[in-house]
Motif scaffolding. Structure first.
Motif, PDB file in Angstrom:
ATOM      1  N   VAL A 516      -1.536   8.016  11.020  1.00 55.47           N
ATOM      2  CA  VAL A 516      -0.188   7.455  11.051  1.00 55.47           C
ATOM      3  C   VAL A 516      -0.063   6.469   9.904  1.00 55.47           C
ATOM      4  CG1 VAL A 516       1.466   6.053  12.358  1.00 55.47           C
ATOM      5  CG2 VAL A 516       0.022   7.708  13.553  1.00 55.47           C
ATOM      6  N   GLU A 517       1.100   6.476   9.254  1.00 54.24           N
ATOM      7  CA  GLU A 517       1.406   5.520   8.192  1.00 54.24           C
ATOM      8  C   GLU A 517       2.696   4.783   8.530  1.00 54.24           C
ATOM      9  OE1 GLU A 517      -0.350   8.393   4.623  1.00 54.24           O
ATOM     10  OE2 GLU A 517       1.812   8.317   5.076  1.00 54.24           O
ATOM     11  N   VAL A 518       2.669   3.457   8.400  1.00 54.76           N
ATOM     12  CA  VAL A 518       3.851   2.618   8.601  1.00 54.76           C
ATOM     13  C   VAL A 518       3.991   1.737   7.368  1.00 54.76           C
ATOM     14  CG1 VAL A 518       4.996   0.926  10.060  1.00 54.76           C
ATOM     15  CG2 VAL A 518       3.427   2.594  11.089  1.00 54.76           C
ATOM     16  N   GLU A 519       5.167   1.736   6.767  1.00 54.67           N
ATOM     17  CA  GLU A 519       5.374   0.948   5.548  1.00 54.67           C
ATOM     18  C   GLU A 519       6.785   0.395   5.544  1.00 54.67           C
ATOM     19  OE1 GLU A 519       5.194   3.648   2.121  1.00 54.67           O
ATOM     20  OE2 GLU A 519       5.420   5.271   3.583  1.00 54.67           O
ATOM     21  N   GLY A 520       6.949  -0.772   4.942  1.00 56.89           N
ATOM     22  CA  GLY A 520       8.285  -1.349   4.924  1.00 56.89           C
ATOM     23  C   GLY A 520       8.392  -2.545   4.013  1.00 56.89           C
ATOM     24  N   SER A 521       9.628  -2.968   3.797  1.00 56.11           N
ATOM     25  CA  SER A 521       9.914  -4.178   3.032  1.00 56.11           C
ATOM     26  C   SER A 521      11.072  -4.905   3.697  1.00 56.11           C
ATOM     27  CB  SER A 521      10.241  -3.848   1.578  1.00 56.11           C
ATOM     28  OG  SER A 521      11.448  -3.118   1.485  1.00 56.11           O
ATOM     29  N   TRP A 522      11.010  -6.247   3.615  1.00 53.77           N
ATOM     30  CA  TRP A 522      12.023  -7.085   4.253  1.00 53.77           C
ATOM     31  C   TRP A 522      12.429  -8.178   3.272  1.00 53.77           C
ATOM     32  CZ3 TRP A 522      10.668 -11.330   8.332  1.00 53.77           C
ATOM     33  CH2 TRP A 522      11.847 -12.005   8.708  1.00 53.77           C
ATOM     34  N   GLN A 523      13.694  -8.157   2.880  1.00 58.92           N
ATOM     35  CA  GLN A 523      14.204  -9.231   2.048  1.00 58.92           C
ATOM     36  C   GLN A 523      14.609 -10.371   2.974  1.00 58.92           C
ATOM     37  OE1 GLN A 523      16.650  -8.269  -1.327  1.00 58.92           O
ATOM     38  NE2 GLN A 523      17.931 -10.067  -0.979  1.00 58.92           N
ATOM     39  N   ASN A 533       2.149  -2.503   4.619  1.00 62.46           N
ATOM     40  CA  ASN A 533       1.869  -1.138   5.057  1.00 62.46           C
ATOM     41  C   ASN A 533       0.623  -1.111   5.919  1.00 62.46           C
ATOM     42  OD1 ASN A 533      -0.592  -0.373   3.303  1.00 62.46           O
ATOM     43  ND2 ASN A 533       0.894  -0.992   1.740  1.00 62.46           N
ATOM     44  N   TYR A 534       0.591  -0.128   6.799  1.00 62.24           N
ATOM     45  CA  TYR A 534      -0.544   0.085   7.696  1.00 62.24           C
ATOM     46  C   TYR A 534      -0.871   1.571   7.708  1.00 62.24           C
ATOM     47  CZ  TYR A 534      -2.960   1.166  12.069  1.00 62.24           C
ATOM     48  OH  TYR A 534      -3.838   1.671  12.996  1.00 62.24           O
ATOM     49  N   THR A 535      -2.151   1.897   7.613  1.00 59.68           N
ATOM     50  CA  THR A 535      -2.602   3.287   7.645  1.00 59.68           C
ATOM     51  C   THR A 535      -3.704   3.449   8.675  1.00 59.68           C
ATOM     52  OG1 THR A 535      -2.136   3.536   5.276  1.00 59.68           O
ATOM     53  CG2 THR A 535      -3.544   5.203   6.306  1.00 59.68           C
ATOM     54  N   TYR A 536      -3.525   4.438   9.536  1.00 60.20           N
ATOM     55  CA  TYR A 536      -4.577   4.849  10.462  1.00 60.20           C
ATOM     56  C   TYR A 536      -5.007   6.254  10.078  1.00 60.20           C
ATOM     57  CZ  TYR A 536      -6.804   6.735  14.653  1.00 60.20           C
ATOM     58  OH  TYR A 536      -7.682   7.339  15.517  1.00 60.20           O
TER      59      TYR A 536
END
Length: 653
Positions: A516-523, A533-536
């Motif tokens: 699973v991959e989770v990625e993001g950006s927050w202004q 980001n997180y990778t399993y």
């Protein structure tokens, strides 16, 4: 900090463009083009998993190598990226072994045919050459052929800028007495553009091998590199564009005998030459492209007799590897209608390898000489591929494609790809990918003396992925979640008969990898952006043991859990600062003595960075990495960088 899944128009180079991040921020799903389909396409119209590292992002990581920058990205682990300079980093994408992520330079596949797995040495690319980097995760063999099993990394080189004549200078100094300096000239004169650059690096380094006693006085292993880069462009009328690319790289580095073992006269030399040519003919509803490249890699490894490690096998050992690769490709990108795009093309490649080894061992009075001729160690491939894209269909998009490949040794293989996606609205998208891929045996696996096997078949893979991407909170938050599963058959292994101790490369195993991959950006506020980001990644290999299938974990040196995060602040149009953290979870190595997986531990690193720009003329920067001086190992028995820094300057005239 502008780490985006997709990018807008390219930044003009080599100027330092100052961007107010909040004012230019728009939904990543709207009106943004990518090259995931070998041509411009709105991000909302493709379901492929793409991350683009912009020129601004690369500038805000000044002082890092290309491998170091990629090591922070979703789904990527570059083993050895933070080891001593000269270490060839292994590119691991989504848990796939090295050699399963294809590297491109301006769309040209780059490989080292003399390596055991066709992998490319990222030391041959210096950061000053790069405009941006596109990372495509998931199987991409339909459009890109062999080795694009876990994904593709497209390194797009710099542009010449918009001046008639410009000069760029750079210099930096850092830990381990690492000095880097370079210069370039660039410009546009009517229809002709040019960029010529030279880059030099010299470092005292530190010991490759780890001294567990701290008392053995292991020597430092130095590094020296010279790189020449040239890019020439010509616009011939309104329709034709031509480009020539030259990348020449020569580096020398000191080596150690092995894990936990020092050596004082073990050296390696690597030379790389890439000549690339491209043409583009634009017609009313599309374009026709022709690409050609020639690559030559020359590696020499010498273990001299002046210093002999206790228990060593050889008094003197000299090995030369030379590889040559010719590749040509032509394809058409044609918008048949507003809703139908057709991509079709053909590719041909030919590679050969030469190996010369001279060995004087402690156990034989006569020297041993082995020679592998390029006349007897060569392969060729011919491919035809096509992809049909349906888009602009009320949010629904579908890409269907296939590739036929002929290899002169094993024969034929094919791939397919199916990629539907649906744009729910301008802020939300879901996507699914089902595709097959392949990785052909390397020349080393086929022909190397004693171990080669010309009967090898290609590794074949079927991949599945699904995900959701969104832009919410008034365009302040972007994120994407992706799950993947990959089945590999005919995995190539190095097999040893424990009775006769005879060894050979063989097709034997099956492997499953998933994650699973989770990625993001927050202004968060004006100028303040958090990216994370997180990778399993997990997997099992299946082998036939005692006449039955046996499965076990084999993602060696690859963490199941990896986290990267950066908090960047554009304090003023001139001042940018950031703090970054990286967590690498528990990893395992296989111990041949105990025949067990041995834990390597987990670790974290913290980095700080700052830069200040004096208009478009001057930039100064400083980066501080692993500021807690954490001791960790990506490869057991070999040192990684402790606390280190780089400070430098860029000048544009």
């Amino acid at each position: 900090m502008q780490l985006k899944f997709y990018t807008t128009a390219l930044l003009a180079l080599p100027c330092f463009t100052v961007v107010a991040q909040d004012s230019s921020r728009i939904s990543q799903l709207n009106e943004i083009t990518v090259t995931a389909n070998k041509g411009p396409l709105k991000a909302s119209e493709t379901g492929k998993v793409v991350t683009i590292l912009t020129r601004e992002y690369l500038q805000q990581n000044s002082g890092k190598s290309i491998a170091g920058i990629l090591n922070q990205q979703t789904g990527l682990v570059l083993i050895g990226a933070e080891n001593n300079r000269g270490t060839t980093p292994s590119i691991i994408m989504r848990g796939a072994a090295s050699g399963n992520a294809l590297v491109l330079v301006d769309g040209l596949p780059v490989t080292d045919a003399s390596q055991s797995n066709n992998s490319f040495d990222l030391n041959f690319i210096t950061p000053d050459q790069v405009e941006r980097i596109e990372i495509l995760r998931g199987s991409q063999s339909t459009l890109y052929g062999s080795n694009a099993v876990a994904g593709v990394i497209n390194i797009i080189t710099r542009k010449s800028g918009n001046k008639k004549f410009g000069v760029g200078l750079n210099g930096s100094y850092g830990s381990y007495r690492d000095f880097q300096g370079g210069a370039n000239i660039h410009g546009n004169v009517q229809r002709f553009s040019y960029l010529l650059s030279y880059q030099h690096e010299k470092a005292n380094g530190f010991s490759d091998a780890y001294d567990p006693t701290g008392k053995a006085n292991f020597d430092k292993d130095g590094f020296r590199q010279d790189a020449v880069f040239a890019k020439l462009g010509l616009s011939a009328g309104k329709h034709w564009n031509f480009q020539y690319l030259l990348n020449w790289n020569n580096y020398r580095h000191d080596l150690d005998e092995g894990a936990f073992q020092d050596d004082k006269d073990y050296t390696g030399k690597s030379k790389y030459l890439l000549n690339g040519f491209g043409s583009e003919y634009r017609f009313k509803n599309g374009s026709w492209h022709v690409l050609y490249s020639y690559q030559r890699t020359n590696r020499t490894i010498v273990n001299d007799s002046a210093f002999q490690v206790p228990g060593a096998y050889a008094k003197f050992d000299s090995t030369l590897f030379t590889a040559n690769t010719h590749q040509v490709e032509t394809y058409v990108n044609w918008d048949v209608t507003h809703q139908i795009r057709l991509i079709g093309g053909a590719a041909y490649s030919r590679s050969n390898m030469q190996q010369k080894d001279y060995l004087q061992s402690f156990y034989s009075p006569a020297p041993e000489t082995t020679i592998l001729s390029p006349d007897s160690s060569h392969t060729s491939q011919t491919s035809l591929y096509a992809s049909l894209l349906l888009h602009n269909m009320d949010g629904f998009n579908l890409e269907v494609g296939g590739r036929f490949n002929y290899h002169n040794l094993y024969g034929n293989n094919q791939t397919i790809s199916l990629n539907p996606s649906y744009l729910i609205n301008e802020h939300h998208k879901v996507f699914v990918n089902i595709s097959s891929a392949y990785s052909v045996p390397s020349l080393y696996q086929l022909y190397t003396n004693g171990y080669g096997n010309t009967g090898l078949k290609p590794e074949t893979t079927t991949s599945y992925e699904a995900g959701y991407q969104a832009n919410v909170a008034h365009n302040q938050v972007d994120f994407r979640v992706t799950g993947f599963w990959r089945d590999t058959r005919d995995l190539i292994i190095f097999y040893t008969d424990m009775t006769t101790y005879a060894s050979q490369f063989r097709n034997a195993n099956k492997q499953k990898a998933y994650g699973v991959e989770v990625e993001g950006s927050w202004q968060i506020t004006k100028g303040l952006v958090l990216t994370a980001n997180y990778t399993y990644a997990d997997g099992r290999v299946t082998i036939l043991q005692d006449k039955k299938d046996t499965s076990y974990y084999n993602l060696y040196r690859i963490p199941k859990h990896a986290v990267n995060a950066t908090l960047g602040y554009q304090a003023t149009p001139a001042l940018y600062v950031s703090a970054s953290g990286k967590y690498t979870g528990q990893r395992y190595e296989y111990d041949f003595l105990s025949k067990k997986n041995v834990p390597m531990g987990d670790y974290y690193t913290l980095d700080l960075y700052g830069e200040y720009k004096f208009g478009n003329l001057l930039k100064i920067f400083a980066g501080f990495r692993n500021i807690t001086d954490y001791k960790y190992f990506d490869i057991s028995g070999f040192n990684s960088r402790r606390f280190n820094f780089t400070t430098g300057v860029f000048v544009n005239l």
